[in-house]
Design an enzyme around this catalytic site. Structure first.
Site, PDB file in Angstrom:
ATOM      1  N   GLU A  60       0.888  -1.254   0.126  1.00  0.00           N
ATOM      2  CA  GLU A  60      -0.032  -0.010   0.042  1.00  0.00           C
ATOM      3  C   GLU A  60       0.770   1.312   0.156  1.00  0.00           C
ATOM      4  OE1 GLU A  60      -2.157  -3.309   1.596  1.00  0.00           O
ATOM      5  OE2 GLU A  60      -0.286  -2.522   2.092  1.00  0.00           O
ATOM      6  N   PRO A 266      10.828 -14.181  -1.249  1.00  0.00           N
ATOM      7  CA  PRO A 266       9.845 -14.486  -0.333  1.00  0.00           C
ATOM      8  C   PRO A 266       8.999 -13.110  -0.015  1.00  0.00           C
ATOM      9  CG  PRO A 266      11.505 -15.500   0.564  1.00  0.00           C
ATOM     10  CD  PRO A 266      12.028 -14.663  -0.586  1.00  0.00           C
ATOM     11  N   GLY A 308      13.027  -3.531  -0.628  1.00  0.00           N
ATOM     12  CA  GLY A 308      13.165  -2.323  -1.605  1.00  0.00           C
ATOM     13  C   GLY A 308      13.687  -2.451  -2.992  1.00  0.00           C
ATOM     14  N   GLU A 309      13.865  -3.817  -3.240  1.00  0.00           N
ATOM     15  CA  GLU A 309      15.065  -4.169  -4.439  1.00  0.00           C
ATOM     16  C   GLU A 309      13.811  -4.944  -5.403  1.00  0.00           C
ATOM     17  OE1 GLU A 309      19.427  -3.813  -3.470  1.00  0.00           O
ATOM     18  OE2 GLU A 309      18.604  -5.720  -3.314  1.00  0.00           O
ATOM     19  N   LEU A 334       0.805  -7.787  -9.692  1.00  0.00           N
ATOM     20  CA  LEU A 334       1.531  -8.118 -10.963  1.00  0.00           C
ATOM     21  C   LEU A 334       2.215  -6.739 -11.634  1.00  0.00           C
ATOM     22  CD1 LEU A 334      -0.467  -7.510 -13.636  1.00  0.00           C
ATOM     23  CD2 LEU A 334      -1.459  -9.619 -12.698  1.00  0.00           C
ATOM     24  N   ILE A 335       1.358  -5.468 -11.194  1.00  0.00           N
ATOM     25  CA  ILE A 335       1.506  -4.355 -12.142  1.00  0.00           C
ATOM     26  C   ILE A 335       3.089  -3.743 -12.022  1.00  0.00           C
ATOM     27  CG2 ILE A 335       0.817  -1.932 -12.027  1.00  0.00           C
ATOM     28  CD1 ILE A 335      -1.757  -2.862 -10.901  1.00  0.00           C
ATOM     29  N   GLU A 336       3.709  -3.965 -10.762  1.00  0.00           N
ATOM     30  CA  GLU A 336       5.081  -3.463 -10.796  1.00  0.00           C
ATOM     31  C   GLU A 336       5.833  -4.302 -11.828  1.00  0.00           C
ATOM     32  OE1 GLU A 336       8.735  -2.564  -7.641  1.00  0.00           O
ATOM     33  OE2 GLU A 336       6.855  -3.823  -7.130  1.00  0.00           O
TER      34      GLU A 336
END
Length: 424
Positions: A60, A266, A308-309, A334-336
Site C-alpha cells: 500500500e 519471499p 526495496g529491490e 503484478l503491476i510492478e
C-alpha cells in the site's frame, strides 16, 4: 449496538493482541518499537495542517507514492501524515520522508479502540483522512465522523470472496462505509461490491499501482546484474508465500534449461531464514542477496532476501511467477512487474487483483498456469522460444502504460472533500 459489541470484544482480545506482537517480534524486533503509538500516544505534531494517509504495509505504501507526490504539490502549505500497521510498511515509507524533509510525518495507526482512535485524531488534527484499499476500521471512522473529519477510502478493492465475509458483518461494516465522504474504487466491479455492502459516494478511479514508476536506480541495478550474468536465463518467483516455495523448488529441480537461475523472493522478510533452510533441504546450490555476493556459474538459486529491490529483480528477470497465486492467498501485485517489462505467470488464485490479472492475460503480458509444475513447463517452453518471450515483454510494458491515470482521478476526488477545509 454492533460497534459496541465489536469494541468490547476488541478490549477483551487485547492480551492476545499483545501476545501476537511478542510472537512477531521474535523475527522482527521492530514490532516492539513505538508501542505507545499503537494506543494513540504520540510525541509531537507538525505545526502545519496535515493530510492523513493510511497505508497499512509495504504494498500500500508503494502504491501511494505517486499520490503522495501529487498531494504535496497540490497542497504546498500542508504536510502529510503517513500511518502504517507494520514495521516493513514504516521502513518503506521512510524513503519518502527522506525525499521530503519537513513535509512528511510517520506514525503507527492505533488499534481500533474508541479511546485510542480519539487520541490519534485529537493529537494530529488532520484535515482529511485517506484509507488505502480495504482498511475499514469502524471506531476510527466513527471518531472521524463525530469530529466532522472527511474520510475517503481510496484505491479501494473488494473481491467477491471478501464481500461474502463483510456481508456477515453488515451491521458493523455498513455504517462505517456509509460514513465515508467518498470511495475511489479500482474497478467498476469493486465499486459495485462496495455499494452492495453500504458504500454511498463511489467513483471508479483506477488502480494507483499503475502510476508507480520504478525507481531508475533500481532499474539500473537490475541492468547491471543482467550484464554480469550475461545471457543466462533468470526465472523470478516474486513475493512468494508460505507453502509455495517448496512447490516451486520441486518444480524447478525438474527443469532442463541450461544455466537457468531461479531468483526466489519471499513476500515477508521474517521468512527469509526459513526459505534459506528450505533451499538447503532441496540440496540446491544457493547464495543470498543479503550476503552481498552475486550468483556464480554454479549457483542454482539466488535468494532475494532484501527489502526495496523488487524493481531491480524484475528488471533482471526474463520471466516471473507471481507469488500468492499458487495457493489460495489471492495473489500479489503484478503491476510492478509489468511496469518493469517483465512477463508474468499466474497460478489459479489471483482474486486480489482479478481484473488486472485478466486484462494482463488478455493482452499477452501474462499467462495462467494450474500449479507449480505447469508453471515450470510453461517457463521452459518460453525460455526455448525467445521471440515469444520478447513479445510478452513488450505486451507487459504496453499493458502498464495503457492503465495509468488513477492518481489524477484520485486527487480530483480528494479535492472535492478538501475544498471546504482549505482555510483550516
Amino acid at each position: 449496538m454492533a460497534r459496541l459489541l465489536y469494541s468490547l470484544l476488541f478490549y477483551l482480545a487485547m492480551p492476545l493482541v499483545w501476545l501476537r506482537l511478542l510472537w512477531r517480534a521474535r523475527r522482527q524486533p521492530e514490532y516492539l518499537q513505538q508501542l505507545g503509538e499503537r494506543h494513540g500516544f504520540y510525541a509531537a505534531r507538525p505545526a502545519m495542517p496535515l493530510i492523513w494517509l493510511h497505508a497499512v504495509s509495504v504494498g500500500e505504501t508503494r502504491a501511494a507514492e505517486p499520490l503522495i507526490e501529487s498531494l504535496l504539490r497540490q497542497y504546498p502549505t500542508h504536510g502529510l501524515l503517513l500511518t502504517h500497521m507494520t514495521p516493513t510498511g514504516r521502513a518503506t515509507g521512510r524513503e519518502l520522508v527522506t525525499r521530503h524533509p519537513g513535509r512528511l510525518t510517520q506514525a503507527y495507526l492505533p488499534y481500533d479502540l474508541p479511546d485510542a482512535a480519539g487520541r490519534f485524531l485529537d493529537h494530529f488534527q488532520p484535515q482529511i483522512g485517506l484509507l488505502m484499499e480495504t482498511e475499514l476500521w469502524p471506531n476510527l471512522i466513527e471518531a472521524a465522523r463525530r469530529r466532522r473529519l472527511p474520510m475517503a477510502l481510496i484505491n479501494a478493492r473488494l473481491s467477491a470472496r471478501s464481500q461474502r465475509g463483510y456481508r456477515r458483518l453488515q451491521p458493523l461494516i455498513g455504517p462505517a462505509l456509509a460514513a465515508l465522504g467518498a470511495v475511489g474504487a479500482q474497478t467498476a466491479a469493486d465499486g459495485e461490491r462496495l455499494q452492495q455492502i453500504g458504500a454511498r459516494q463511489v467513483s471508479v478511479c483506477g488502480n494507483l499501482k499503475f502510476d508507480v514508476t520504478p525507481p531508475p536506480e533500481k532499474l539500473q541495478l537490475g541492468a547491471s546484474w543482467r550484464q554480469l550474468l550475461g545471457s543466462r536465463p533468470v526465472w523470478l518467483a516474486a513475493s512468494t508465500r508460505e507453502g509455495e516455495e517448496a512447490l516451486i523448488l520441486d518444480a524447478f529441480a525438474g527443469m532442463d534449461i541450461p544455466g537457468l537461475l531461479l531468483l526466489l523472493v519471499p513476500r515477508h522478510p521474517q521468512r527469509f531464514g526459513e526459505v534459506a533452510e528450505l533451499i538447503a533441504e532441496h540440496r540446491l546450490t544457493a547464495c543470498r542477496r543479503s550476503e552481498g555476493g552475486l550468483p556464480t556459474r554454479d549457483t542454482q538459486v539466488w535468494l532475494g532476501d532484501s527489502m526495496g529491490e523488487m524493481a531491480a529483480y524484475y528488471a533482471l528477470a526474463d520471466l516471473s511467477l507471481m507469488g500468492g497465486t499458487l495457493l489460495p492467498f489471492g495473489g500479489q501485485n503484478l503491476i510492478e512487474a509489468a511496469a518493469c517489462g517483465c512477463p508474468v505467470l499466474l497460478g489459479p488464485h489471483s482474486f486480489n487483483f482479478a481484473l488486472a490479472s485478466e486484462d494482463a492475460i488478455a493482452c499477452g503480458a501474462a499467462r495462467r498456469v494450474a500449479d507449480a509444475r505447469a508453471a515450470a513447463a510453461v517457463a521452459g517452453t518460453l525460455f526455448r522460444q525467445p521471440q515469444e518471450l520478447s513479445a510478452m515483454r513488450v505486451a507487459a510494458s504496453d499493458f502498464s502504460l495503457a492503465h495509468r491515470g488513477a492518481t489524477a482521478r484520485t486527487v480530483a476526488l480528494i479535492a472535492c472533500l478538501m475544498a471546504p477545509r482549505k482555510a483550516y
